[in-house]
Scaffold this motif. Structure first.
Motif, PDB file in Angstrom:
ATOM      1  N   VAL A 179       0.819  -1.215   0.000  1.00 19.93           N
ATOM      2  CA  VAL A 179       0.000   0.000   0.000  1.00 19.93           C
ATOM      3  C   VAL A 179       0.853   1.266   0.000  1.00 19.93           C
ATOM      4  N   PHE A 180       1.785   1.337   0.959  1.00 22.61           N
ATOM      5  CA  PHE A 180       2.557   2.571   1.126  1.00 22.61           C
ATOM      6  C   PHE A 180       3.848   2.586   0.314  1.00 22.61           C
ATOM      7  N   GLY A 181       4.233   1.441  -0.225  1.00 23.29           N
ATOM      8  CA  GLY A 181       5.455   1.385  -1.013  1.00 23.29           C
ATOM      9  C   GLY A 181       6.699   1.305  -0.154  1.00 23.29           C
ATOM     10  N   CYS A 182       7.839   1.194  -0.812  1.00 18.68           N
ATOM     11  CA  CYS A 182       9.112   1.094  -0.096  1.00 18.68           C
ATOM     12  C   CYS A 182       9.450   2.425   0.562  1.00 18.68           C
ATOM     13  N   ASN A 183      10.205   2.340   1.619  1.00 13.38           N
ATOM     14  CA  ASN A 183      10.604   3.528   2.373  1.00 13.38           C
ATOM     15  C   ASN A 183      11.817   4.165   1.699  1.00 13.38           C
ATOM     16  N   GLU A 184      11.568   4.791   0.555  1.00 14.01           N
ATOM     17  CA  GLU A 184      12.624   5.437  -0.209  1.00 14.01           C
ATOM     18  C   GLU A 184      12.203   6.861  -0.503  1.00 14.01           C
ATOM     19  N   VAL A 185      13.169   7.767  -0.437  1.00 13.00           N
ATOM     20  CA  VAL A 185      12.869   9.160  -0.758  1.00 13.00           C
ATOM     21  C   VAL A 185      12.770   9.303  -2.265  1.00 13.00           C
ATOM     22  N   ALA A 186      12.160  10.400  -2.692  1.00 10.17           N
ATOM     23  CA  ALA A 186      11.926  10.616  -4.123  1.00 10.17           C
ATOM     24  C   ALA A 186      13.240  10.711  -4.876  1.00 10.17           C
TER      25      ALA A 186
ATOM     26  N   GLU B 272      24.923  11.102  -6.741  1.00 12.03           N
ATOM     27  CA  GLU B 272      24.063  10.021  -6.249  1.00 12.03           C
ATOM     28  C   GLU B 272      24.678   9.387  -4.996  1.00 12.03           C
ATOM     29  N   MET B 273      25.988   9.259  -4.990  1.00 11.77           N
ATOM     30  CA  MET B 273      26.666   8.697  -3.825  1.00 11.77           C
ATOM     31  C   MET B 273      26.536   9.628  -2.626  1.00 11.77           C
ATOM     32  N   LEU B 274      26.581  10.933  -2.872  1.00 10.07           N
ATOM     33  CA  LEU B 274      26.455  11.891  -1.781  1.00 10.07           C
ATOM     34  C   LEU B 274      25.052  11.919  -1.199  1.00 10.07           C
ATOM     35  N   ARG B 275      24.056  11.491  -1.963  1.00  8.49           N
ATOM     36  CA  ARG B 275      22.677  11.529  -1.497  1.00  8.49           C
ATOM     37  C   ARG B 275      22.333  10.364  -0.581  1.00  8.49           C
ATOM     38  N   GLU B 276      23.267   9.414  -0.438  1.00  9.16           N
ATOM     39  CA  GLU B 276      22.998   8.259   0.421  1.00  9.16           C
ATOM     40  C   GLU B 276      23.181   8.665   1.880  1.00  9.16           C
ATOM     41  N   MET B 277      22.186   9.320   2.434  1.00  8.63           N
ATOM     42  CA  MET B 277      22.295   9.886   3.783  1.00  8.63           C
ATOM     43  C   MET B 277      21.625   9.031   4.857  1.00  8.63           C
ATOM     44  N   VAL B 278      20.927   8.029   4.477  1.00  8.70           N
ATOM     45  CA  VAL B 278      20.146   7.284   5.463  1.00  8.70           C
ATOM     46  C   VAL B 278      20.712   5.880   5.665  1.00  8.70           C
ATOM     47  N   ALA B 279      20.408   5.296   6.807  1.00  8.25           N
ATOM     48  CA  ALA B 279      20.948   3.979   7.161  1.00  8.25           C
ATOM     49  C   ALA B 279      20.373   2.886   6.276  1.00  8.25           C
ATOM     50  N   LEU B 280      21.121   1.801   6.130  1.00  3.48           N
ATOM     51  CA  LEU B 280      20.667   0.684   5.314  1.00  3.48           C
ATOM     52  C   LEU B 280      19.749  -0.243   6.104  1.00  3.48           C
TER      53      LEU B 280
ATOM     54  N   LYS C 125      12.719  -8.469  18.641  1.00  3.80           N
ATOM     55  CA  LYS C 125      13.612  -7.433  18.109  1.00  3.80           C
ATOM     56  C   LYS C 125      14.446  -8.024  16.983  1.00  3.80           C
ATOM     57  N   ARG C 126      14.515  -7.298  15.857  1.00  4.28           N
ATOM     58  CA  ARG C 126      15.278  -7.785  14.713  1.00  4.28           C
ATOM     59  C   ARG C 126      15.764  -6.610  13.864  1.00  4.28           C
ATOM     60  N   GLU C 127      16.701  -6.914  12.959  1.00  2.00           N
ATOM     61  CA  GLU C 127      17.172  -5.916  12.006  1.00  2.00           C
ATOM     62  C   GLU C 127      16.334  -6.022  10.732  1.00  2.00           C
ATOM     63  N   ALA C 128      15.942  -4.865  10.188  1.00  2.00           N
ATOM     64  CA  ALA C 128      15.162  -4.856   8.951  1.00  2.00           C
ATOM     65  C   ALA C 128      15.768  -3.835   7.993  1.00  2.00           C
ATOM     66  N   LYS C 129      15.653  -4.106   6.697  1.00  2.00           N
ATOM     67  CA  LYS C 129      16.123  -3.149   5.707  1.00  2.00           C
ATOM     68  C   LYS C 129      15.342  -1.849   5.843  1.00  2.00           C
ATOM     69  N   MET C 130      16.038  -0.754   5.677  1.00  2.16           N
ATOM     70  CA  MET C 130      15.379   0.535   5.822  1.00  2.16           C
ATOM     71  C   MET C 130      14.253   0.715   4.806  1.00  2.16           C
ATOM     72  N   THR C 131      14.441   0.141   3.629  1.00  3.10           N
ATOM     73  CA  THR C 131      13.418   0.276   2.589  1.00  3.10           C
ATOM     74  C   THR C 131      12.138  -0.485   2.924  1.00  3.10           C
ATOM     75  N   GLU C 132      12.216  -1.412   3.904  1.00  8.80           N
ATOM     76  CA  GLU C 132      11.049  -2.222   4.260  1.00  8.80           C
ATOM     77  C   GLU C 132      10.326  -1.711   5.511  1.00  8.80           C
ATOM     78  N   ILE C 133      10.737  -0.548   6.017  1.00  6.16           N
ATOM     79  CA  ILE C 133      10.044   0.060   7.159  1.00  6.16           C
ATOM     80  C   ILE C 133       8.686   0.580   6.690  1.00  6.16           C
ATOM     81  N   VAL C 134       7.634   0.350   7.480  1.00  7.79           N
ATOM     82  CA  VAL C 134       6.278   0.782   7.109  1.00  7.79           C
ATOM     83  C   VAL C 134       5.645   1.550   8.276  1.00  7.79           C
ATOM     84  N   PRO C 135       4.619   2.362   8.003  1.00 11.33           N
ATOM     85  CA  PRO C 135       3.904   3.036   9.100  1.00 11.33           C
ATOM     86  C   PRO C 135       3.358   2.020  10.096  1.00 11.33           C
ATOM     87  N   GLY C 136       3.544   2.293  11.370  1.00 15.75           N
ATOM     88  CA  GLY C 136       3.116   1.365  12.418  1.00 15.75           C
ATOM     89  C   GLY C 136       4.244   0.520  12.963  1.00 15.75           C
ATOM     90  N   ASP C 137       5.393   0.464  12.277  1.00 19.41           N
ATOM     91  CA  ASP C 137       6.551  -0.279  12.780  1.00 19.41           C
ATOM     92  C   ASP C 137       7.052   0.351  14.070  1.00 19.41           C
TER      93      ASP C 137
END
Length: 565
Positions: free
Chosen positions: A66-73, A138-146, A156-168
């Protein structure tokens, strides 16, 4: 309670199902910003269909759809071929291609090859330079954690940043990058550096307390964590409320990802190309009709007109422009400046107004101790010594202010032995340590000046201890306000000699202390900034400073840099 929570989860799943029709509907299914800031945590969790044990794996999959991957535009990437062909839209290039094609059709293959070669070489040069710069940017724009630490299925677990969703439910500690916009659930000594987003020099304290109003400025959202900001100290649990392009960072990125407007230089070249095209076309028609009027051979008249058109076309102009701009880009790259678009170099040269950030651009974005003074504002070595002892022996989460004290100067504390510590908390807003020196115990306290004054009954000036009268108290308060008005972050320092020797000391022992003086901090200007401002002034460029930091702090920095406001 459990049934009510399940009902809320079902309501949210229903809204998620409805939101599947589009991203706009998905955003509408989330709580408003005002609700996120003001609702109690348990109510907000219910609105998000979440709980302290986190989402289930199945629910995460549903929400990702529904909300898509947690990636900036990001700018929509086209193929290299499309990007290369895009450079052929220039009017001058079009004129040259037409001229070369006509030359080839008329049997002038050598001329056609020369023209086509110049066009391809010029375009390739442009394309290579911009593509290389785009890769670096493009390399300089990588400002967020993986990855991020989340609670899912109660674990408790590690998850890819792109897979974070509202409610996590996310867990944060010192050094972590906030993976998405989130509301604080619990926090312990949590300080976050959000200077990249708001321009604030000092780390900001975050608490779980709901705000009273939802329309406060973004710098006052003290229970809200922004994607891309970093945790300086402390730990926290938070619930994700916005991801990807819906975050504050994502909205900014969306604007940056859009294709930039045409520069004045590009506009001038395009107009020049159209002028050449129109002039050539009119001249060809004029010569052709004149020859036809004198009843000359039509084919010869056409060939003569076309040859004239080819001769009038500035074949080398695109290559000359590309070579000169590329040379400029290479020279600037040696000075660590990335040029994404070659045409922007000319715009840079014709600039008359420059808007710049303060934190990290004009300043070092690193807090430093500037002064250590008594209540009269005179430098005091004793204030420095006791401040250093307090920062050196405290064992809690060390703040940037403590780091600044320890980095200011090396102080010999070998003769002091730590006995106990009363940790910092956000109610007292102070920290105390107990040390022993030459068989005498001292309690040394450092913190917010107004809180330090509350526990003081005496003050020290020129090694003379006096009663803290109302007049002396007002004098200390005036000095504190005076230093703060100059843009400094000010802390008070106090101490007392302990008569009672015991293994453990408490907050109740913080009384009848001696006010010693102040220490002040500032994010200092860069050494090169003053010279840069002077050169801009000499070049006739007007400077504008855009910052979300305190006005007094900004004025102080401008004063240091010799920049008139």
């Amino acid at each position: 309670m459990q049934a009510r929570m399940e009902g809320r989860v079902m309501d949210f799943r229903w809204s998620v199902g409805q939101a599947a029709f589009g991203n706009g509907a998905a955003e509408a299914s989330l709580p408003s910003t005002s609700d996120v800031l003001t609702l109690p945590v348990d109510v907000l969790l219910g609105r998000l269909g979440s709980s302290l044990s986190g989402l289930s794996s199945e629910e995460v999959e549903r929400r990702l759809k529904v909300f898509g991957c947690n990636e900036v535009a990001k700018r929509r990437k086209s193929s290299l071929i499309i990007d290369f062909l895009y450079h052929f839209r220039d009017p001058l290039i079009i004129i040259l291609l037409i001229a070369g094609l006509i030359s080839y059709l008329l049997g002038e293959s050598e001329s056609a090859i020369i023209v086509f070669s110049i066009v391809v070489m010029s375009t390739l040069l442009d394309f290579y330079q911009e593509h290389k710069a785009e890769r670096a940017a493009e390399m300089l724009r990588e400002m967020v954690a993986l990855t991020a630490t989340v609670i899912r299925d109660g674990v408790k677990r590690e998850a890819k940043m792109t897979e974070i969703v509202p409610g996590d439910i996310i867990l944060l500690s010192a050094g972590d990058i906030v993976p998405a916009d989130a509301r604080v659930i619990t926090a312990k000594d949590l300080f976050v550096d959000q200077s990249a987003l708001t321009g604030e020099s000092f780390p900001v304290e975050k608490t779980p307390t709901p705000l009273k109003m939802g329309d406060l400025p973004i710098t006052e959202w003290n229970n809200y964590l922004f994607m891309g900001t970093s945790v300086v100290s402390g730990s926290a649990m938070a619930v994700v409320v916005r991801t990807g392009g819906q975050t504050e960072y994502g909205r900014i990125s969306r604007a940056l990802a859009a294709r930039g407007p045409e520069t004045e230089f590009q506009r001038g070249i395009r107009r020049f190309g159209y002028m050449i095209m129109e002039a050539t076309f009119l001249l060809v028609l004029f010569i052709f009709f004149i020859n036809a009027l004198y009843k000359r051979d039509v084919l010869e008249s056409l060939l003569f007109a076309v040859s004239l058109a080819v001769g009038l076309t500035p074949e080398l102009l695109p290559m000359i422009i590309s070579i000169n701009l590329s040379k400029g880009a290479i020279d600037m790259a040696r000075k660590k400046v990335i040029i994404k678009r070659l045409a922007s170099i000319q715009n840079f040269g014709s600039m008359d107004v420059l808007c710049t950030d303060k934190t990290g651009t004009l300043t070092e974005n690193k807090i430093r101790l500037i002064f250590h003074v008594d209540i009269d504002g005179k430098e005091s070595g004793k204030v420095l010594l006791y401040s250093y002892l307090n920062s050196y022996y405290q064992t809690g989460l060390r703040s940037p202010l403590d780091e600044a004290v320890l980095a200011y100067r090396s102080v010999d504390v070998a003769g002091y032995m730590k006995i106990d510590e009363i940790p910092f908390d956000f109610i007292r807003k102070r920290l105390s340590i107990v040390v022993e020196h030459e068989n005498q115990r001292y309690m040394i306290t450092k913190g917010a000046p107004e809180e330090i004054l509350k526990i003081c009954s005496f003050y020290e000036l020129d090694e003379v201890v006096s009663d803290l009268t109302e007049e002396a108290r007002r004098k200390i308060e005036r000095k504190y306000l005076e230093l703060s008005a100059e843009g400094y972050r000010v802390l008070g320092v106090a101490y007392k000699r302990l008569r009672e020797y015991k293994p453990v000391y408490s907050v109740s022992d913080e009384s009848e202390m001696i006010f010693l003086g102040f220490i002040g901090f500032l994010d200092p200007p860069k050494e090169t900034a003053r010279e840069a401002i002077r050169l801009l002034r000499e070049a006739g460029v007007e400077l504008k400073i855009l910052t979300g930091d305190n006005e007094l702090v900004t004025r102080k920095v401008c004063e240091h840099l010799g920049f008139e406001i």
